[in-house]
Design a protein around this motif. Structure first.
Motif, PDB file in Angstrom:
ATOM      1  N   VAL B  38      29.360 -23.454  14.099  1.00  0.00           N
ATOM      2  CA  VAL B  38      28.204 -23.603  13.208  1.00  0.00           C
ATOM      3  C   VAL B  38      28.390 -24.835  12.318  1.00  0.00           C
ATOM      4  O   VAL B  38      27.440 -25.584  12.070  1.00  0.00           O
ATOM      5  CB  VAL B  38      28.015 -22.318  12.376  1.00  0.00           C
ATOM      6  N   GLY B  39      29.633 -25.063  11.865  1.00  0.00           N
ATOM      7  CA  GLY B  39      29.897 -26.272  11.086  1.00  0.00           C
ATOM      8  C   GLY B  39      29.614 -27.526  11.887  1.00  0.00           C
ATOM      9  O   GLY B  39      29.009 -28.484  11.383  1.00  0.00           O
ATOM     10  N   THR B  40      30.030 -27.537  13.164  1.00  0.00           N
ATOM     11  CA  THR B  40      29.763 -28.714  13.999  1.00  0.00           C
ATOM     12  C   THR B  40      28.267 -28.903  14.202  1.00  0.00           C
ATOM     13  O   THR B  40      27.771 -30.035  14.146  1.00  0.00           O
ATOM     14  CB  THR B  40      30.444 -28.546  15.364  1.00  0.00           C
ATOM     15  N   ALA B  41      27.542 -27.814  14.428  1.00  0.00           N
ATOM     16  CA  ALA B  41      26.092 -27.925  14.597  1.00  0.00           C
ATOM     17  C   ALA B  41      25.448 -28.491  13.341  1.00  0.00           C
ATOM     18  O   ALA B  41      24.514 -29.301  13.414  1.00  0.00           O
ATOM     19  CB  ALA B  41      25.499 -26.564  14.952  1.00  0.00           C
ATOM     20  N   SER B  42      25.968 -28.088  12.161  1.00  0.00           N
ATOM     21  CA  SER B  42      25.423 -28.631  10.918  1.00  0.00           C
ATOM     22  C   SER B  42      25.690 -30.132  10.815  1.00  0.00           C
ATOM     23  O   SER B  42      24.831 -30.889  10.352  1.00  0.00           O
ATOM     24  CB  SER B  42      26.041 -27.913   9.724  1.00  0.00           C
ATOM     25  N   LEU B  43      26.869 -30.552  11.269  1.00  0.00           N
ATOM     26  CA  LEU B  43      27.155 -31.992  11.262  1.00  0.00           C
ATOM     27  C   LEU B  43      26.223 -32.728  12.217  1.00  0.00           C
ATOM     28  O   LEU B  43      25.790 -33.853  11.935  1.00  0.00           O
ATOM     29  CB  LEU B  43      28.609 -32.240  11.659  1.00  0.00           C
ATOM     30  N   PHE B  44      25.879 -32.095  13.358  1.00  0.00           N
ATOM     31  CA  PHE B  44      24.911 -32.711  14.270  1.00  0.00           C
ATOM     32  C   PHE B  44      23.577 -32.895  13.567  1.00  0.00           C
ATOM     33  O   PHE B  44      22.904 -33.915  13.746  1.00  0.00           O
ATOM     34  CB  PHE B  44      24.708 -31.834  15.512  1.00  0.00           C
ATOM     35  N   ILE B  45      23.181 -31.899  12.757  1.00  0.00           N
ATOM     36  CA  ILE B  45      21.909 -32.006  12.036  1.00  0.00           C
ATOM     37  C   ILE B  45      21.975 -33.142  11.020  1.00  0.00           C
ATOM     38  O   ILE B  45      21.017 -33.899  10.862  1.00  0.00           O
ATOM     39  CB  ILE B  45      21.566 -30.666  11.361  1.00  0.00           C
ATOM     40  N   VAL B  46      23.130 -33.282  10.334  1.00  0.00           N
ATOM     41  CA  VAL B  46      23.286 -34.393   9.396  1.00  0.00           C
ATOM     42  C   VAL B  46      23.112 -35.720  10.118  1.00  0.00           C
ATOM     43  O   VAL B  46      22.520 -36.663   9.601  1.00  0.00           O
ATOM     44  CB  VAL B  46      24.669 -34.314   8.719  1.00  0.00           C
ATOM     45  N   LEU B  47      23.585 -35.787  11.380  1.00  0.00           N
ATOM     46  CA  LEU B  47      23.460 -37.011  12.163  1.00  0.00           C
ATOM     47  C   LEU B  47      22.072 -37.168  12.783  1.00  0.00           C
ATOM     48  O   LEU B  47      21.816 -38.169  13.442  1.00  0.00           O
ATOM     49  CB  LEU B  47      24.506 -37.028  13.275  1.00  0.00           C
ATOM     50  N   GLY B  48      21.202 -36.195  12.626  1.00  0.00           N
ATOM     51  CA  GLY B  48      19.854 -36.317  13.166  1.00  0.00           C
ATOM     52  C   GLY B  48      19.687 -35.840  14.586  1.00  0.00           C
ATOM     53  O   GLY B  48      18.635 -36.047  15.181  1.00  0.00           O
ATOM     54  N   ALA B  49      20.717 -35.211  15.171  1.00  0.00           N
ATOM     55  CA  ALA B  49      20.617 -34.728  16.553  1.00  0.00           C
ATOM     56  C   ALA B  49      20.218 -33.251  16.532  1.00  0.00           C
ATOM     57  O   ALA B  49      21.037 -32.367  16.733  1.00  0.00           O
ATOM     58  CB  ALA B  49      21.944 -34.926  17.280  1.00  0.00           C
ATOM     59  N   TYR B  50      18.925 -33.019  16.269  1.00  0.00           N
ATOM     60  CA  TYR B  50      18.476 -31.635  16.067  1.00  0.00           C
ATOM     61  C   TYR B  50      18.529 -30.825  17.349  1.00  0.00           C
ATOM     62  O   TYR B  50      18.918 -29.656  17.356  1.00  0.00           O
ATOM     63  CB  TYR B  50      17.057 -31.637  15.504  1.00  0.00           C
ATOM     64  N   PHE B  51      18.116 -31.450  18.463  1.00  0.00           N
ATOM     65  CA  PHE B  51      18.105 -30.713  19.729  1.00  0.00           C
ATOM     66  C   PHE B  51      19.516 -30.280  20.124  1.00  0.00           C
ATOM     67  O   PHE B  51      19.740 -29.133  20.537  1.00  0.00           O
ATOM     68  CB  PHE B  51      17.487 -31.597  20.824  1.00  0.00           C
ATOM     69  N   LEU B  52      20.468 -31.209  19.961  1.00  0.00           N
ATOM     70  CA  LEU B  52      21.841 -30.860  20.343  1.00  0.00           C
ATOM     71  C   LEU B  52      22.428 -29.815  19.416  1.00  0.00           C
ATOM     72  O   LEU B  52      23.242 -28.996  19.839  1.00  0.00           O
ATOM     73  CB  LEU B  52      22.716 -32.111  20.336  1.00  0.00           C
TER      74      LEU B  52
END
Lengths: 101, 173
Positions: B38-52
């Motif tokens: 979940v932490g990694t997914a949140s970092l993806f969101i910070v990077l703008g990769a919502y789909f991933l």
């Protein structure tokens, strides 16, 4: 706002390191598999941050394929662990030493 | 604000991963792995990769963890066994880990090898689901189909490996 590419790369490198150290010091095959997933996550994070700061989509798509392959890999690996457990009644790698000697 | 969120998510990811490595019980390790994912997914969101981020949550935190928990349940491993690594293994792991941490910190020092743009300075790329579909069905058509074939082969392989065979060599369900 001071977060740049380097901060993301440091986090991904530390994530990879944690998975690597876990792979070295643990003996339970299930935990070893989890450490493998942690390492893959570190690589994914590095790829997405490179993709973002480079301004292209390619890193994102590579991560998409990595997630696909990792899912297949986990399924096959866990099936192998189950087959091994049926045969040898253990999941600890230090007891799976029939190739030794 | 984004700074604070980044450090929080990074801390969640790293602490979750570290506790997976150090936990004694495989079930606890699987649960802590969810925290890390979940932490990694949140970092993806910070990077703008919502789909991933969504794919990460669905595939990793959902499917893979459930698979792990099912296998742990099926195997019925004795949790009483203590985790006692040899000193040699422990020393090797620690030395490798310390070396890698120093290598990471040295390689990724700010402004040495990579761009010094901050997150708000870099132009966000269009990582919408639509652009994913367009890329997958044009430039990445062949890898996309190969991934499908790979999933099929993996499924067949899993069924074949986990099929119970009797002593006579006859296949029994």
């Amino acid at each position: 706002m001071t977060i740049g590419l380097n901060e993301f790369l440091i986090v991904s490198g530390l994530l990879f390191t944690i998975g690597f150290v876990g792979l070295l010091i643990r003996r339970n095959t299930l935990i070893l598999f989890m450490c493998l997933e942690i390492m893959l996550n570190g690589v994914n994070l590095a790829l997405i941050s490179f993709s973002r700061f480079n301004g292209t989509m390619d890193g994102n798509l590579l991560v998409f394929f990595i997630i696909t392959v990792a899912a297949a890999e986990v399924a096959v690996g866990l099936a192998i662990i189950v087959a091994l457990f049926r045969k040898r009644e253990t999941v600890f790698v230090d007891e799976l030493n029939s190739l030794k000697n | 604000m984004v700074d604070f969120l980044f450090y929080m998510f990074a801390l969640t990811t790293l602490l979750g991963a570290g506790s997976v490595v150090l936990s004694r019980n495989p079930v606890n390790a699987a649960m802590l792995l969810i925290v890390s994912f979940v932490g990694t997914a949140s970092l993806f969101i910070v990077l703008g990769a919502y789909f991933l981020a969504a794919v990460q949550l669905a595939v990793y935190a959902g499917a893979v963890i459930v698979l792990f928990l099912f296998i742990i349940m099926l195997l019925n491993v004795d949790a009483s066994r203590k985790w006692k690594p040899s000193y040699f293994t422990m020393a090797g792991g620690l030395i490798a880990g310390i070396l890698m941490v120093f290598a990471v910190l040295h390689l990724f020092k700010r402004g040495e090898n990579f761009t010094t743009d901050t997150l708000s300075e870099s132009a966000p790329i269009g990582t919408t689901t639509q652009s994913f579909g367009v890329e997958l069905f044009t430039a990445y058509m062949l890898p996309f189909q190969l991934a499908g074939i790979l999933l099929l082969i993996a499924m067949l392989g899993v069924i074949f490996i986990s099929k119970r065979t009797s002593d006579k060599g006859k296949e029994a369900v």
